[in-house]
Design a protein around this motif. Structure first.
Motif, PDB file in Angstrom:
ATOM      1  N   THR A  24       0.838  -1.190   0.000  1.00 18.99           N
ATOM      2  CA  THR A  24       0.000   0.000   0.000  1.00 18.99           C
ATOM      3  C   THR A  24       0.881   1.250   0.000  1.00 18.99           C
ATOM      4  O   THR A  24       2.079   1.189   0.289  1.00 18.99           O
ATOM      5  N   TYR A  25       0.271   2.389  -0.286  1.00 18.57           N
ATOM      6  CA  TYR A  25       1.052   3.635  -0.236  1.00 18.57           C
ATOM      7  C   TYR A  25       1.431   3.994   1.192  1.00 18.57           C
ATOM      8  O   TYR A  25       2.482   4.598   1.421  1.00 18.57           O
ATOM      9  N   GLU A  26       0.622   3.601   2.147  1.00 17.55           N
ATOM     10  CA  GLU A  26       0.997   3.826   3.548  1.00 17.55           C
ATOM     11  C   GLU A  26       2.293   3.090   3.883  1.00 17.55           C
ATOM     12  O   GLU A  26       3.099   3.567   4.677  1.00 17.55           O
ATOM     13  N   ASP A 127       5.811  15.913  -0.482  1.00 13.72           N
ATOM     14  CA  ASP A 127       5.696  16.204   0.950  1.00 13.72           C
ATOM     15  C   ASP A 127       6.833  17.099   1.416  1.00 13.72           C
ATOM     16  O   ASP A 127       6.648  17.982   2.260  1.00 13.72           O
ATOM     17  N   GLN A 151      -3.369   8.706  -6.220  1.00 11.27           N
ATOM     18  CA  GLN A 151      -3.546   7.940  -4.984  1.00 11.27           C
ATOM     19  C   GLN A 151      -2.439   8.249  -3.972  1.00 11.27           C
ATOM     20  O   GLN A 151      -2.711   8.417  -2.779  1.00 11.27           O
ATOM     21  N   ALA A 152      -1.197   8.333  -4.446  1.00 11.93           N
ATOM     22  CA  ALA A 152      -0.072   8.532  -3.531  1.00 11.93           C
ATOM     23  C   ALA A 152      -0.026   9.948  -2.979  1.00 11.93           C
ATOM     24  O   ALA A 152       0.173  10.154  -1.768  1.00 11.93           O
ATOM     25  N   LYS A 155      -2.110  11.032  -0.145  1.00 10.50           N
ATOM     26  CA  LYS A 155      -1.688  10.591   1.199  1.00 10.50           C
ATOM     27  C   LYS A 155      -0.841  11.645   1.915  1.00 10.50           C
ATOM     28  O   LYS A 155      -0.677  11.570   3.139  1.00 10.50           O
ATOM     29  N   THR A 183     -10.136   8.146  -4.878  1.00 11.24           N
ATOM     30  CA  THR A 183      -9.605   9.072  -3.867  1.00 11.24           C
ATOM     31  C   THR A 183     -10.676   9.827  -3.098  1.00 11.24           C
ATOM     32  O   THR A 183     -10.406  10.357  -2.016  1.00 11.24           O
TER      33      THR A 183
END
Length: 325
Positions: A24-26, A127, A151-152, A155, A183
């Motif tokens: 997952t992206y997490e 980020d 999607q990424a 986050k 999303t």
């Protein structure tokens, strides 16, 4: 989904479905973040990517690396074939070896790992470099990476709107509907001008050989992820934007050899090697500054690296087996 031991013994095989289900992206974003820090501070040994042309629009690439801190080593072997619609298909495997025995222990679908880790790397850069209040994302391109980037990046920033531009209006519309469903963010198919108007974050995700984005199209304070071009003969970003932005790269040595946008701007006499402000790993570690002003344009050049692939494969191996290499 394949999660099996091969006839070679303890070789775990993770197919595309298994990668999608687990990585997952997490999970991927912090894994890639640490890999980029390790790449910049010398804890990764890797060679320049090796390309073998294999006919018109076809390339075979080898990307080896070793993580000195963990001893994990291996390589990504990938074919990049240009499809009739102009998009690029990445197919191949990431092969991970046991640092104690030298035996291969994990074989992972490279197409899915590449899609996820590339978008995760852009999320890491976003980020670190985008303004904290950035909330409008423009995706230039409507392929697999466009969905992954939506999607990424969702986050790492509270997005209020996503715009999608593509040469095919039908593809842009279809992707916009998919992104909105995935999303929960309002997503619109738009012209290039409308997609960029007021955008805080821009991702170029095309197979274009020549620039599609120039300085005059980008507002002050925007963060740009330049992702689609991966070789010295391709450039999505115009020379004036390279020269006019704070230019941060995933890996200096690779960009000096393979970064098409930078090489064109350098050949035009607009920049020198010192225009590379930092590697993203140096920014993440606090060794170099990232964004230096709210109105500054930041530009992250992403080529993709074996360090990212091996870090993702090692995480997948640990998640699948409970073992740490």
């Amino acid at each position: 989904m394949s999660l099996a031991k091969d006839e070679l013994g303890d070789l775990i095989v993770l197919d595309a479905e298994a990668v999608r289900a687990r990585l997952t992206y997490e999970a991927a974003i912090p894994v890639v973040r640490e890999a980029m820090i390790a790449l910049s501070d010398g804890r990764v040994r890797q060679q320049l990517r090796s390309f073998l042309p294999w006919g018109e629009g076809k390339t075979f690439a080898l990307m080896p690396a070793a993580m000195s801190e963990t001893g994990v080593f291996g390589a990504k072997l990938v074919s990049v074939f240009k499809r009739p619609d102009g998009a690029k298909a990445h197919e191949g495997v990431v092969l991970l070896f046991d640092p104690q025995s030298g035996a291969p222990v994990c074989l992972v679908d490279a197409g899915e790992v590449t899609a996820i880790r590339t978008a995760a790397a852009s999320a890491v850069a976003t980020d670190a470099l985008a303004r904290p209040d950035a909330s409008v994302l423009a995706l230039l391109g409507a392929g697999k990476q466009a969905l992954a980037h939506a999607q990424a990046i969702a986050k790492v920033r509270a997005l209020r709107q996503i715009r999608v531009w593509a040469r095919s209006a039908d593809q842009a519309g279809a992707l916009a509907a998919r992104v909105a469903a995935d999303t929960g963010v309002e997503t619109l198919a738009a012209s290039m001008e409308a997609a960029l108007a007021g955008a805080d974050i821009v991702c170029t995700l095309t197979a274009a050989a020549d620039p599609i984005l120039s300085l005059g199209q980008v507002a002050p304070g925007t963060h740009v992820n330049a992702v689609g071009s991966s070789g010295p003969a391709q450039a999505e970003i115009a020379c004036d934007l390279v020269a006019g932005g704070r230019f941060i790269v995933d890996h200096r040595e690779h960009v000096l050899a393979h970064g098409g946008e930078f090489l064109r701007a350098k050949a035009a006499g607009l920049v020198g090697d010192d225009h590379i402000a930092a590697e993203i790993g140096q920014v993440l570690a606090g060794a170099r500054p990232g964004r230096t002003a709210a109105g500054e344009i930041t530009l992250y050049k992403s080529l993709g690296h074996a360090a990212q692939d091996l870090a993702a494969a090692a995480w997948l191996y640990r998640d699948a087996t409970g073992k740490t290499l």
